[in-house]
Enzyme design. Structure first.
Site, PDB file in Angstrom:
ATOM      1  N   TRP A 381      31.363  40.835  32.695  1.00 55.60           N
ATOM      2  CA  TRP A 381      31.926  41.946  31.551  1.00 55.60           C
ATOM      3  C   TRP A 381      32.134  40.990  30.204  1.00 55.60           C
ATOM      4  O   TRP A 381      32.433  41.496  29.096  1.00 55.60           O
ATOM      5  CB  TRP A 381      33.369  42.403  32.057  1.00 55.60           C
ATOM      6  CG  TRP A 381      34.287  41.569  31.642  1.00 55.60           C
ATOM      7  CD1 TRP A 381      34.741  40.393  32.385  1.00 55.60           C
ATOM      8  CD2 TRP A 381      35.543  41.863  30.867  1.00 55.60           C
ATOM      9  NE1 TRP A 381      36.030  39.938  31.831  1.00 55.60           N
ATOM     10  CE2 TRP A 381      36.592  40.891  30.898  1.00 55.60           C
ATOM     11  CE3 TRP A 381      36.108  43.049  30.373  1.00 55.60           C
ATOM     12  CZ2 TRP A 381      37.676  40.812  30.410  1.00 55.60           C
ATOM     13  CZ3 TRP A 381      37.250  42.981  29.485  1.00 55.60           C
ATOM     14  CH2 TRP A 381      38.243  41.844  29.706  1.00 55.60           C
ATOM     15  N   ASP A 382      32.035  39.614  30.195  1.00 55.27           N
ATOM     16  CA  ASP A 382      32.245  38.763  29.193  1.00 55.27           C
ATOM     17  C   ASP A 382      31.439  39.257  27.953  1.00 55.27           C
ATOM     18  O   ASP A 382      31.888  38.835  26.834  1.00 55.27           O
ATOM     19  CB  ASP A 382      32.164  37.207  29.291  1.00 55.27           C
ATOM     20  CG  ASP A 382      33.019  36.537  30.655  1.00 55.27           C
ATOM     21  OD1 ASP A 382      33.044  37.513  31.326  1.00 55.27           O
ATOM     22  OD2 ASP A 382      33.376  35.759  30.253  1.00 55.27           O
ATOM     23  N   GLU A 520      42.848  39.439  36.846  1.00 59.37           N
ATOM     24  CA  GLU A 520      42.352  39.140  38.326  1.00 59.37           C
ATOM     25  C   GLU A 520      43.405  38.692  39.363  1.00 59.37           C
ATOM     26  O   GLU A 520      43.046  38.497  40.367  1.00 59.37           O
ATOM     27  CB  GLU A 520      41.311  38.141  38.032  1.00 59.37           C
ATOM     28  CG  GLU A 520      40.193  38.357  37.299  1.00 59.37           C
ATOM     29  CD  GLU A 520      39.119  37.449  36.844  1.00 59.37           C
ATOM     30  OE1 GLU A 520      39.092  36.499  37.775  1.00 59.37           O
ATOM     31  OE2 GLU A 520      38.209  37.665  35.875  1.00 59.37           O
ATOM     32  N   LYS A 641      46.768  37.084  34.665  1.00 64.73           N
ATOM     33  CA  LYS A 641      46.020  36.061  34.337  1.00 64.73           C
ATOM     34  C   LYS A 641      45.547  35.905  32.793  1.00 64.73           C
ATOM     35  O   LYS A 641      45.449  34.938  32.116  1.00 64.73           O
ATOM     36  CB  LYS A 641      44.875  35.630  35.161  1.00 64.73           C
ATOM     37  CG  LYS A 641      43.827  34.561  34.934  1.00 64.73           C
ATOM     38  CD  LYS A 641      42.439  34.794  35.948  1.00 64.73           C
ATOM     39  CE  LYS A 641      41.459  33.757  35.315  1.00 64.73           C
ATOM     40  NZ  LYS A 641      40.375  33.855  36.028  1.00 64.73           N
ATOM     41  N   GLN A 642      45.095  37.217  32.631  1.00 60.63           N
ATOM     42  CA  GLN A 642      44.665  37.457  30.940  1.00 60.63           C
ATOM     43  C   GLN A 642      44.935  38.795  30.583  1.00 60.63           C
ATOM     44  O   GLN A 642      45.163  39.745  31.447  1.00 60.63           O
ATOM     45  CB  GLN A 642      43.036  37.092  31.325  1.00 60.63           C
ATOM     46  CG  GLN A 642      42.237  38.176  32.253  1.00 60.63           C
ATOM     47  CD  GLN A 642      40.833  37.700  32.439  1.00 60.63           C
ATOM     48  OE1 GLN A 642      40.738  36.484  32.220  1.00 60.63           O
ATOM     49  NE2 GLN A 642      39.924  38.389  32.646  1.00 60.63           N
TER      50      GLN A 642
END
Length: 823
Positions: A381-382, A520, A641-642
């Protein structure tokens, strides 16, 4: 790691004074020492590529060992190897490490083959390495002492051509400073390579190549063809080596050498006089069986290298190609200095990864570029962070990359059907065919155990595909793209997520279960780990957004003459009404303080003291692995995590998000946005380089000083190797693109919606001005933003006038016109 000398002690220290246009201080990364422990990271930073293929910045005499890794990779070339974990097969689809074309080895007067690692520190008299990102060339110089006082200087330059996508060239000069004698050179191609760039990835070496042809195809040319074991892709490499002694061309007798394992070379000996350089030029042409308009890879490689000009001729066209690229993509920052260099460096590597991609090449956006083997070279997905970088500057590149997804639409539809859903379910990790190639297990280096990897539940990757397709259409108004590919992607994704939504008549709301959000750390609840969560806010809100765009897409196609694409989509009676109903009634969960909740039940999870873990472990980016080694799980805690919920505020403006939620029956006052940002800022481990991109963006409207700090971390993602060693396995392409996008689209406050280009500038005080180019609706715009003024100049042409909205006030801009706005 050692920081490049051009950056000084830290990338994020104060900027230098304004540099002159073209000053190499903001266009070159240099190293003035040789540190074996840092060589792997430097090789990744100094990778040269053009989108078709790329080669790490390893020394030409090096081989893969504990210090060096001279990897070469082709976009879209993957192979599968199967190994076993716990007695179960674990197939891996990997971007293939291709034959190494770099080898130019030498030895002096019959001694050992030269290698820097064999020298004593006292004998290495001088070392310098420079990556010129303006012109795409890597240079190295080494002076060393040997044999009791003899001194030799070796200089090399190389590039991977931006003008001719299958060509690369190298020049190596060996200068005996104070001696004369025999210099033996071996120039060749080595296909005895394997995928070992990520040592912790698997417990065994992955070999993907078998040689099919090895020969000397001309007196100065060798050829090697190999084939991948499972995917059957053939790769041909032809290398032409010419020799000069001083200013005169030499024709030494050459001995052809080959190794049945897959290596070819020519070896020759010359005797230059003291102070007389021996110069070796090596020109390489490659081809694969995936290429169009070639009879065979071998024939294409041989003919290509035969027709190629000299190093100087090829370099001139390569340099011109980079100059043209920079007129489209350069971002000039004032004051210039460390941050300006990092912007150029990051844009350089994104361009190297993507520039040669076209509809014939069929390649996606690998998360770690063509720079290493992290994530097996898969497409994630980046890409959602990369598309704005290209769509706003070279719009034609976006549909070529989206075509990678469109060609795999059948695989996505089959994947959805296998789980009883409709539409298209794009995989979390994609490779050559579009199947889900996400590993089912990962190695926890802290415990030495293999643990389940459930990240395939991140269905939201499809939402990103649809979002990028619509953003391209919004930017260009390209109806043909919508007709031919865009509608298939947007509607296919919309159908899938509509089929995931389950209606609850008691609440009169729809829910989506068994998914993971961008964070994640939560693959399920404590009582059902690995089964996903319910009503992830990012997934649900972006589903509503995509469903609305799908309705708009069908409406646009229905008005198109012929309505062929509309018919092809096969819209069922009542389907649009169902999409509209789901979009309006999807569940959004809020925390008690009014902030967006990451998913149902998030607020009931336990708090966690992240500072305590930082004291114990230093870096806690992979807190999931830390907790797993302690027989605990991140599923228990309020930690991420993000960015997850915060991604909504990265992709959508606050105004657009409020409007969307209002249509869904929810209120999101400004103070709730602030609380949402604050809540997840303090519970994040910032375990992804993308975290700094998103948080820099979010803070731009709240705390510009903090936004600048996050931007500096983003700029340092790879130049500073902020994840302590991951850069050696490939650079972080999304963070690199995101840093450029941050400085331009965010600080200029650019949005593309409602057939208008919006500007709402908010620059940090550390920036005096930003200058860049963008393309919107066929108009090429030059944008200069300072603390007091926004200047927009449209290039001469015949494009239709566009509508601009600057700080809420609408204007019209025609071709060849200029507008200035006082801020």
């Amino acid at each position: 790691m050692a920081v490049p000398t051009v950056l000084g002690e830290r990338l994020c220290s104060a900027a230098h004074p304004v540099d002159a246009p073209g000053d190499m201080d903001s266009w070159a990364v240099s190293f003035d020492d040789y540190l074996p422990s840092h060589e792997g990271t430097r090789e990744s930073l100094c990778t040269l590529a053009n989108g078709y293929w790329g080669t790490r910045g390893a020394a030409e005499e090096s081989i893969a060992d504990e210090v060096h890794y001279p990897g070469t990779y082709f976009a879209g070339v993957y192979d599968v190897v199967t190994w076993h974990v716990g007695g179960e097969p674990a197939p891996d689809e990997e971007m293939v490490n291709a034959p190494n074309w770099l080898p130019v080895r030498f030895r002096l007067d019959g001694g050992d083959w030269f290698g820097l690692d064999a020298l004593d520190d006292a004998d290495l008299l001088d070392f310098g390495q420079e990556l010129d990102v303006r012109h795409g060339i890597l240079s190295r110089g080494v002076t060393f002492r040997h044999d009791g006082g003899r001194v030799t200087t070796v200089r090399s330059r190389r590039f991977v051509s931006q003008a001719y996508s299958r060509i690369a060239a190298m020049r190596v000069s060996i200068l005996p400073v104070n001696w004369s004698g025999r210099v033996t050179v071996r120039s060749g191609i080595d296909g005895r390579v394997s995928n070992t760039n990520v040592p912790s990835h698997t417990p065994r070496i992955h070999r993907h190549l078998r040689p099919t042809e090895l020969r000397e195809s001309a007196p100065d040319t060798v050829l090697l063809e190999v084939q991948t074991h499972r995917s059957g892709i053939r790769i041909a490499t032809a290398a032409r080596t010419t020799v000069r002694v001083g200013d005169a061309r030499a024709d030494p007798e050459r001995e052809f050498r080959s190794h049945e394992g897959g290596a070819v070379a020519q070896e020759f000996t010359v005797e230059p006089a003291p102070g007389e350089p021996l110069t070796i030029e090596k020109v390489v042409c490659v081809s694969t069986s995936r290429d169009r308009a070639v009879r065979s890879p071998v024939e294409a490689a041989e003919q290509g290298v035969e027709r190629a000009g000299s190093f100087d001729d090829l370099y001139r066209t390569h340099e011109d190609a980079w100059e043209r690229l920079w007129t489209e993509f350069a971002v000039e920052l004032r004051p210039a200095g460390k941050e300006a260099l990092a912007l150029h460096f990051n844009a350089f590597h994104v361009l190297q990864t993507l520039n040669a991609v076209d509809t014939d090449l069929d390649a996606g956006i690998p998360a770690r570029g063509l720079h290493g083997e992290a994530y097996d070279g898969h497409v994630f997905w980046d890409e959602i962070f990369v598309y704005p970088f290209i769509t706003m500057r070279r719009p034609s590149l976006a549909p070529a990359l989206l075509a990678y997804r469109h060609r795999r639409l059948g695989a996505a539809e089959a994947a959805a059907a296998r789980i009883g859903r409709s539409g298209a379910m794009f995989p979390w990790q994609s490779g050559i065919a579009g199947d889900d190639v996400t590993p089912r297990r990962l190695l926890n280096p802290l415990s030495g155990e293999w643990i389940p990897d459930n990240s395939r539940l991140q269905r939201h990757v499809g939402l990103g595909v649809a979002f990028s397709a619509w953003q391209y259409y919004e930017s260009t108004g390209d109806t043909q793209f919508l007709l031919q590919e865009g509608a298939d992607l947007i509607v296919g994704v919309a159908r899938f997520f509509a089929s995931l939504a389950v209606y609850d008549p008691v609440r009169d709301r729809y829910s989506i279960d068994h998914v993971m959000g961008p964070d994640e750390f939560h693959d399920g609840y404590l009582d059902r780990p690995g089964e996903g969560v319910t009503d992830n806010v990012y997934t649900n809100v972006m589903t509503a957004w995509v469903l609305r765009r799908a309705i708009a897409t069908v409406d646009a196609l229905g008005r198109h003459p012929g309505r062929l694409a509309w018919r092809r989509l096969g819209i069922a009676p009542g389907e649009l009404d169902e999409w509209d109903r789901i979009a309006r009634r999807l569940t959004v969960v809020f925390n008690q303080d009014g902030s967006l909740s990451q998913f149902e039940g998030y607020e009931r999870l336990e708090p966690i003291d992240l500072d305590e873990y930082r004291r114990r472990f230093g870096s806690i980016g992979r807190l999931d692995l830390i907790l797993n080694a302690e027989h605990d799980t991140t599923n228990r805690y309020q930690v991420s995590k993000q960015p997850d919920a915060l991604m909504l505020l990265y992709l959508l403006s606050a105004e657009e998000l409020r409007e969307l939620l209002a249509d869904m029956g929810y209120d999101l006052p400004p103070e709730a946005i602030v609380r949402t940002v604050e809540r997840y800022s303090v519970t994040s481990t910032y375990g992804s380089t993308l975290s700094n991109v998103v948080h820099s963006w979010l803070e731009a409207r709240l705390d510009r000083e903090r936004s600048w700090e996050f931007l500096q971390r983003t700029l340092a993602s790879d130049l500073g190797d902020i994840q302590q060693g991951t850069t050696r396995e490939g650079v972080h392409i999304a963070a690199m693109a995101g840093s450029v996008d941050m400085v331009t689209r965010c600080y200029a406050g650019i949005e593309m919606r409602d057939d208008r280009l919006w500007f709402h500038p908010r620059m940090p005080v550390e920036i005096d001005s930003i200058h860049f180019h963008l393309v919107y609706r066929d108009q090429a715009l030059s944008v200069t933003l300072s603390q007091s003024e926004l200047r927009i100049v449209s290039a001469e042409g015949r494009a239709n006038a566009i509508r601009l909205v600057v700080e809420g006030v609408e204007f019209e801009l025609g071709s060849g016109e200029e507008r200035r706005f006082t801020l």
